[in-house]
Design a protein around this motif. Structure first.
Motif, PDB file in Angstrom:
ATOM      1  N   ASN A   1       0.845  -1.088  -0.026  1.00 21.61           N
ATOM      2  CA  ASN A   1      -0.048   0.102  -0.156  1.00 21.61           C
ATOM      3  C   ASN A   1       1.086   1.265  -0.071  1.00 21.61           C
ATOM      4  N   GLU A   2       0.329   2.440   0.338  1.00 22.97           N
ATOM      5  CA  GLU A   2       1.058   3.664  -0.005  1.00 22.97           C
ATOM      6  C   GLU A   2       2.083   3.738   0.917  1.00 22.97           C
ATOM      7  N   THR A   3       2.069   3.121   2.279  1.00 28.13           N
ATOM      8  CA  THR A   3       3.197   3.246   2.952  1.00 28.13           C
ATOM      9  C   THR A   3       4.014   1.736   3.077  1.00 28.13           C
TER      10      THR A   3
ATOM     11  N   PHE B   1       3.165  -1.145   3.495  1.00 27.59           N
ATOM     12  CA  PHE B   1       2.512  -2.609   4.104  1.00 27.59           C
ATOM     13  C   PHE B   1       2.192  -3.677   2.986  1.00 27.59           C
TER      14      PHE B   1
HETATM   15  C1  LIG Z   1      -1.166   0.425   4.981  1.00 27.83           C
HETATM   16  O1  LIG Z   1      -1.524  -0.574   5.561  1.00 27.83           O
HETATM   17  C2  LIG Z   1      -1.069  -0.720   7.033  1.00 27.83           C
HETATM   18  C3  LIG Z   1      -1.053  -1.836   7.470  1.00 27.83           C
HETATM   19  O2  LIG Z   1      -2.154  -2.540   7.171  1.00 27.83           O
HETATM   20  C4  LIG Z   1      -2.351   0.390   7.361  1.00 27.83           C
HETATM   21  O3  LIG Z   1      -2.025   0.522   9.037  1.00 27.83           O
HETATM   22  C5  LIG Z   1      -2.139   1.574   7.008  1.00 27.83           C
HETATM   23  O4  LIG Z   1      -3.352   2.338   7.389  1.00 27.83           O
HETATM   24  C6  LIG Z   1      -2.400   1.395   5.420  1.00 27.83           C
HETATM   25  N1  LIG Z   1      -2.052   2.673   4.715  1.00 27.83           N
HETATM   26  C7  LIG Z   1      -2.647   3.318   3.714  1.00 27.83           C
HETATM   27  C8  LIG Z   1      -2.366   4.535   3.188  1.00 27.83           C
HETATM   28  O5  LIG Z   1      -3.700   2.682   3.234  1.00 27.83           O
END
Ligand SMILES: *[C@@H]1O[C@H](CO)[C@@H](O)[C@H](O)[C@H]1NC(C)=O
Ligand SMILES: *[C@@H]1O[C@H](CO)[C@@H](O)[C@H](O)[C@H]1NC(C)=O
Ligand SMILES: *[C@@H]1O[C@H](CO)[C@@H](O)[C@H](O)[C@H]1NC(C)=O
Length: 661
Positions: free
Chosen positions: A413-415, A417
């Motif tokens: 995902n954007e960060t 994960f």
């Molecule tokens: C990315 O995934 C993490 C872990 O599941 C979550 O905490 C976070 O909010 C997500 N970020 C985005 C931008 O979706």
């Protein structure tokens, strides 16, 4: 005496079967109007052939027995959705090669069994065990599941080879459906890839309907039945699709308001990873699900099984979905939207909990792997929207050519994960790549998944290759040649679908434009003045001299260096998006010297001929001694030295010159 007894017995069996088939020919409906699926076994009195018919009141599917080919699908008043004029209509097949044998095997079963039959569903099996015969050395069990209140057929195959069996190569394993040509004319591969299609007959060169082109899959439609297809090309490779986007495609009968769709809810049973390209639907009308193929990768694809090597893989289940619309307004869009909705449901339901084989683990027999991917290219940043996946253990990037094991891919995902779920128990490597960066990621430790486990890898870091600061670069590291100059198609061989389209590169004949653009002198690209979207041809192809003669071409990159460290070590990072029977030689500042580097003879991915904008990815990090460079103007000569015909060549993904730190 014996013979006549046998005869009497078989006549009695026939009679019984006939009675049975009469008794169960209409599925009985319960209070909700839903019927449990029924199975009938019928024996044809004329030729002794057998048939199995499964009916759930919505669809009625006929199989040859015990071969297990689908011979008929009756749906919404259409007697056969499949082509009744030909014998092979709905089947699995394998192209293979053994010692002194080469064959196309429709893997006809020799044994029919009912695996499950209850109110909810019927699962049947057509299997064949290898017994040292001339068939491919493989045990195959083809399964079909027909559920109550469900408008379609689930199918999967269990393929197994024992280690003591002879060496074999399996280049292609797929399912093919030949649809009723009187009904199905409109083909859908994606939202922006759908059109009314010519017919099989329109491709007929002997009858003068079409003209041959540079390879047999492509023809120019000179006299099609429907004049609007005149001066168009037909070529099935224009409808190829990457595995990640290849979840649903099919055909619509506009007349009958019926859709036929092949839905692939998972990529786990495919091969070559998420950007491997496969055929989808094409003129026939034909619809395919390919599990294993060498398309767009070529001979590097790992399809050979050596003596001593065991293999077992479950291919599928995939869902053959039929839908209909009775409202009469715009059936195409309604049926396609419904097919996409159904696909989402299938993905949601994956892994299916109604599959009988213990070779297909249920959700709770699988595990999950989570983590967070960072990329460290001098700065540490989370890797956004990066592909990350589990595939059989191997070198970085080995998933590209792997056909033998299962692969599980997702995107961060954007960060950064990621969660890879529903992973079959086993030992894998974790692989990935990040758009914007070169190279292949492989996590240093292997990853073992057991039933019900959640493996949290926490933080994993990809350090892409880099030996110094960027002096200049060409293109975008995204493993394709999409961003480069793609010319306009020829008027008499264009496909109108791809005019004004994001996928301009799917046109026939674009490679020939190079000779027109550069009739005498090859492409010269000047850093700081040229623009790769206009000045870098999408493929490094040969130049046509005449129909029989093609010559190698040498591209130049001209760049300026204000200062050179003579003792320094520079690096040319050269990423290729495709290679077909090519040999790329790299020279600095002297076109006629010994090459500083050459790739050797590489690639059989055929992506130039087949309108892929990429094949398999390759990265070369070429050390450049400072003494080869000059203060001021420098030239790199890129010579593609093989030129037998129009299709030897390369596509570049990205090129970067690095200084020394
Ligand atoms: C990315 O995934 C993490 C872990 O599941 C979550 O905490 C976070 O909010 C997500 N970020 C985005 C931008 O979706
Ligand atoms: C049968 O399937 C339809 C469409 O999927 C659904 O709306 C309906 O509820 C189902 N009926 C029963 C009794 O399960
Ligand atoms: C090309 O596509 C764009 C965006 O879909 C559209 O606005 C434009 O009118 C199209 N041009 C032609 C010539 O069809």
């Amino acid at each position: 005496m014996m013979i006549s007894q046998k005869k009497i017995a078989s006549t009695m069996i026939c009679f019984l079967l006939l009675l049975l088939s009469i008794a169960f020919s209409e599925p009985t409906r319960n209070l909700n109007g839903i019927s449990a699926p029924t199975v009938q076994q019928i024996r044809n009195r004329h030729d002794g052939s057998r048939e199995v018919i499964v009916d759930n009141g919505i669809i009625r599917v006929s199989f040859s027995s015990p071969q297990g080919l689908i011979t008929g699908i009756t749906y919404k008043g259409i007697d056969n959705v499949l082509n009744p004029h030909i014998r092979a209509r709905g089947y699995w097949d394998i192209t293979w090669q053994g010692e002194n044998i080469r064959g196309l095997d429709r893997i006809e079963g020799t044994k029919f069994r009912i695996i499950t039959q209850n109110e909810e569903q019927v699962e049947i099996s057509f299997s064949r065990t290898w017994s040292g015969d001339s068939h491919i050395p493989l045990n195959v069990d083809k399964r079909y599941i027909i559920r109550t209140n469900t408008s379609g057929i689930y199918t999967y195959g269990i393929f197994e080879r024992l280690p003591q069996w002879p060496e074999v190569e399996m280049g292609l394993i797929r399912m093919a459906f030949k649809l009723n040509p009187d009904r199905f004319h409109y083909m859908v591969v994606a939202d922006n890839r759908q059109r009314e299609m010519p017919t099989d007959d329109d491709r007929n060169i002997q009858l003068g309907h079409a003209k041959a082109l540079a390879f047999k899959e492509a023809v120019e439609l000179t006299h099609p039945h429907n004049l609007k297809f005149r001066n168009q090309v037909d070529d099935k490779y224009q409808y190829s699709c990457e595995v990640k986007d290849n979840k649903v495609h099919g055909w619509i009968s506009t007349k009958s308001h019926v859709g036929f769709w092949l839905i692939s809810p998972s990529g786990e049973y495919r091969s070559g990873g998420p950007v491997k390209q496969e055929l989808t639907s094409h003129v026939g009308p034909t619809a395919l699900t390919t599990f294993i193929s060498v398309h767009y990768v070529g001979a590097d694809m790992e399809t050979r099984y050596r003596a001593g090597e065991a293999w077992k893989k479950v291919l599928g289940p995939v869902f053959i979905y039929l839908n209909s619309d009775s409202t009469g307004n715009n059936p195409r869009d309604l049926l396609w939207q419904d097919a996409k909705r159904q696909t989402e449901q299938e993905v949601e339901a994956w892994p299916y909990d109604f599959v009988a084989s213990s070779d297909f683990p249920s959700r709770r027999e699988r595990g999950t792997v989570t983590g967070r991917l960072f990329v460290n290219d001098r700065f540490l940043t989370p890797a956004q929207s990066a592909y990350i996946g589990l595939a059989p253990p191997g070198l970085a990037g080995s998933w590209q050519t792997n056909t033998k094991g299962y692969q599980f891919w997702t995107k961060t995902n954007e960060t950064g994960f990621f969660t890879i779920d529903n992973v079959r128990p086993g030992t894998y490597n974790l692989y990935g790549w990040v758009t914007g960066f070169i190279g292949d990621f492989r996590y240093e430790n292997s990853v073992t998944v057991v039933a019900g486990s959640e493996v949290n890898l926490d933080r994993v870091v990809f350090v892409p290759p880099r030996n110094g600061p960027t002096l200049w670069e060409i293109g975008v590291p995204d493993r394709t040649a999409r961003e480069y100059f793609v010319p306009e198609p020829y008027k008499d061989t264009m496909n109108p679908l791809y005019l004004n389209h994001t996928d301009k590169f799917r046109q026939y004949g674009l490679w020939q434009r190079y000779t027109e653009l550069y009739p005498n002198h090859d492409l010269v690209y000047t850093i700081g003045a040229s623009n790769y979207a206009q000045d870098w041809f999408y493929a490094h192809v040969t130049r046509k001299i005449n129909d029989l003669t093609y010559e190698p071409t040498t591209w130049q990159i001209v760049f300026h260096l204000p200062y050179v460290n003579w003792r320094g070590r520079y690096t040319l990072q050269l990423a290729l998006a495709s290679a077909s029977r090519a040999n790329l030689q790299v020279r600095f500042n002297n076109e006629y010297s010994m090459p500083l580097f050459s790739t050797g003879y590489i690639g059989r991915d055929n992506a130039i001929a087949r309108h892929g904008i990429h094949g398999a990815y390759r990265l070369y990090s070429i050390a450049v001694p400072g003494r080869l460079l000059r203060t001021g103007t420098n030239t790199i000569y890129l010579r593609q030295a093989k030129a037998f015909g129009p299709f030897e060549g390369l596509m570049y993904d990205y090129i970067r010159l690095e200084g020394s730190f």
